[in-house]
Design an enzyme around this catalytic site. Sequence first.
Site, PDB file in Angstrom:
ATOM      1  N   LYS A  50       0.802  -1.213   0.000  1.00 11.59           N
ATOM      2  CA  LYS A  50       0.000   0.000   0.000  1.00 11.59           C
ATOM      3  C   LYS A  50       0.837   1.267   0.000  1.00 11.59           C
ATOM      4  CE  LYS A  50      -3.059  -1.965   3.408  1.00 11.59           C
ATOM      5  NZ  LYS A  50      -3.605  -1.727   4.759  1.00 11.59           N
ATOM      6  N   GLY A  51       2.092   1.125   0.467  1.00 11.05           N
ATOM      7  CA  GLY A  51       2.895   2.308   0.759  1.00 11.05           C
ATOM      8  C   GLY A  51       3.054   3.299  -0.380  1.00 11.05           C
ATOM      9  N   GLU A 106       7.879   1.826  -6.390  1.00 12.22           N
ATOM     10  CA  GLU A 106       7.990   1.339  -5.020  1.00 12.22           C
ATOM     11  C   GLU A 106       8.106   2.537  -4.094  1.00 12.22           C
ATOM     12  OE1 GLU A 106       8.080  -1.274  -3.130  1.00 12.22           O
ATOM     13  OE2 GLU A 106       8.608  -3.040  -4.311  1.00 12.22           O
ATOM     14  N   ASP A 110      14.240  -2.037   0.649  1.00 13.37           N
ATOM     15  CA  ASP A 110      15.052  -2.370   1.815  1.00 13.37           C
ATOM     16  C   ASP A 110      16.045  -3.453   1.351  1.00 13.37           C
ATOM     17  OD1 ASP A 110      15.814  -3.570   4.294  1.00 13.37           O
ATOM     18  OD2 ASP A 110      14.032  -2.814   5.257  1.00 13.37           O
ATOM     19  N   LYS A 138      17.173   1.866   1.091  1.00 10.64           N
ATOM     20  CA  LYS A 138      18.162   1.632   2.148  1.00 10.64           C
ATOM     21  C   LYS A 138      19.328   0.915   1.480  1.00 10.64           C
ATOM     22  CE  LYS A 138      14.657   1.323   5.736  1.00 10.64           C
ATOM     23  NZ  LYS A 138      14.093   0.559   6.868  1.00 10.64           N
ATOM     24  N   VAL A 160      11.621   4.142   8.978  1.00  8.66           N
ATOM     25  CA  VAL A 160      10.989   5.428   8.681  1.00  8.66           C
ATOM     26  C   VAL A 160       9.491   5.277   8.410  1.00  8.66           C
ATOM     27  CG1 VAL A 160      13.056   6.611   7.857  1.00  8.66           C
ATOM     28  CG2 VAL A 160      11.795   5.142   6.288  1.00  8.66           C
TER      29      VAL A 160
HETATM   30  P1  IMP Z   1      12.372  -5.588   1.090  1.00  6.02           P
HETATM   31  O1  IMP Z   1      12.988  -4.606   0.122  1.00  6.02           O
HETATM   32  O2  IMP Z   1      11.952  -6.856   0.459  1.00  6.02           O
HETATM   33  O3  IMP Z   1      13.252  -5.795   2.295  1.00  6.02           O
HETATM   34  O4  IMP Z   1      11.045  -5.006   1.711  1.00  6.02           O
HETATM   35  C1  IMP Z   1      10.556  -3.767   1.389  1.00  6.02           C
HETATM   36  C2  IMP Z   1       9.217  -3.556   2.053  1.00  6.02           C
HETATM   37  O5  IMP Z   1       9.357  -3.533   3.489  1.00  6.02           O
HETATM   38  C3  IMP Z   1       8.673  -2.199   1.672  1.00  6.02           C
HETATM   39  O6  IMP Z   1       7.846  -2.286   0.553  1.00  6.02           O
HETATM   40  C4  IMP Z   1       7.946  -1.756   2.931  1.00  6.02           C
HETATM   41  O7  IMP Z   1       6.617  -2.226   2.895  1.00  6.02           O
HETATM   42  C5  IMP Z   1       8.675  -2.437   4.061  1.00  6.02           C
HETATM   43  N1  IMP Z   1       9.661  -1.540   4.703  1.00  6.02           N
HETATM   44  C6  IMP Z   1      11.014  -1.651   4.662  1.00  6.02           C
HETATM   45  N2  IMP Z   1      11.616  -0.692   5.376  1.00  6.02           N
HETATM   46  C7  IMP Z   1      10.627   0.089   5.883  1.00  6.02           C
HETATM   47  C8  IMP Z   1      10.626   1.278   6.718  1.00  6.02           C
HETATM   48  O8  IMP Z   1      11.661   1.833   7.137  1.00  6.02           O
HETATM   49  N3  IMP Z   1       9.400   1.778   7.034  1.00  6.02           N
HETATM   50  C9  IMP Z   1       8.233   1.212   6.605  1.00  6.02           C
HETATM   51  N4  IMP Z   1       8.193   0.103   5.821  1.00  6.02           N
HETATM   52  C10 IMP Z   1       9.383  -0.455   5.462  1.00  6.02           C
HETATM   53 MG    MG Z   2       5.779  -1.692   0.259  1.00  8.55          MG
END
Ligand code: IMP
Ligand code: MG
Length: 186
Positions: A50-51, A106, A110, A138, A160
Site C-alpha cells: 500500500k505504501g 515502489e 530495503d 536503504k 521510517v
Molecule cells: P524488502 O525490500 O523486500 O526488504 O522489503 C521492502 C518492504 O518492506 C517495503 O515495501 C515496505 O513495505 C517495508 N519496509 C522496509 N523498510 C521500511 C521502513 O523503514 N518503514 C516502513 N516500511 C518499510
Molecule cells: Mg511496500
Amino acid sequence: MTATPPFLSEILITEAEIQQKVCDMAAEISADYAAILEPGEEVLLLGALKGVFIFMADLSRHMTVPVTVNFMDVKDMENRARASGLTEVDNDIALTIKGQHVLLLEDIVDAGLTLNHLVRSLNLAEPKSLTIATLFIKEALRMVVTPIKYRGFDVGNKYVVGYGLDYKEKYRNLPYLGVLHPDARR
Ligand code: IMP
Ligand code: MG
C-alpha cells in the site's frame, strides 16, 4: 518549521524536500520516456501497495507523457507465494502489462527481496519494457542487485514512516518522512 511529534525521534526529510524530489524525478522520467514512446503509446505506472499510494498520486500528476495507472497487492502475492512456492502476478495484471512500457513504482526498497520477486514475475507477463523507480532506498541493506533506474533518497538503516510508509498501518498520512521513536515501537 514543523514540530516533531512525540512518536518520531526526528523528521528526516521535509515535505518541501520530498515534493521537490518527486517533481525532479517526474521530469527526468518523462524526458526519458518521451524519447522512446511511439505515437499512441503510454507509460503504465504500476504501484506496489500500500505504501506507494501517495508517491504514485504525486509523481503521476507531474508526469508530462501519457500514463495509465494500476496497483498490485504485494502482501497478497507474497501470501499466495508462501502457499504455492510461486510469486505470480494475477491474470488481470498480466494482461494489462503485456506489451506495455511498465514503470514499477515502489515506496521503499530495503533488502530488495520484494522487488526481486516482483520483477521476476512481471517479466513473465512480457512487458515491452520494465523499469523501476523508488522514492526511498536503504542502500546499505540491499542484498539483491535488481537494477533500479530512478531513486529518490537513501535513508540509511533507519525505520521510517510517513509519505505512505507505515508502522502497523499507522502514520502513512504524514506529509514528511520521519524516524519512528523507539518508544512508539510496540
Ligand atoms: P524488502 O525490500 O523486500 O526488504 O522489503 C521492502 C518492504 O518492506 C517495503 O515495501 C515496505 O513495505 C517495508 N519496509 C522496509 N523498510 C521500511 C521502513 O523503514 N518503514 C516502513 N516500511 C518499510
Ligand atoms: Mg511496500
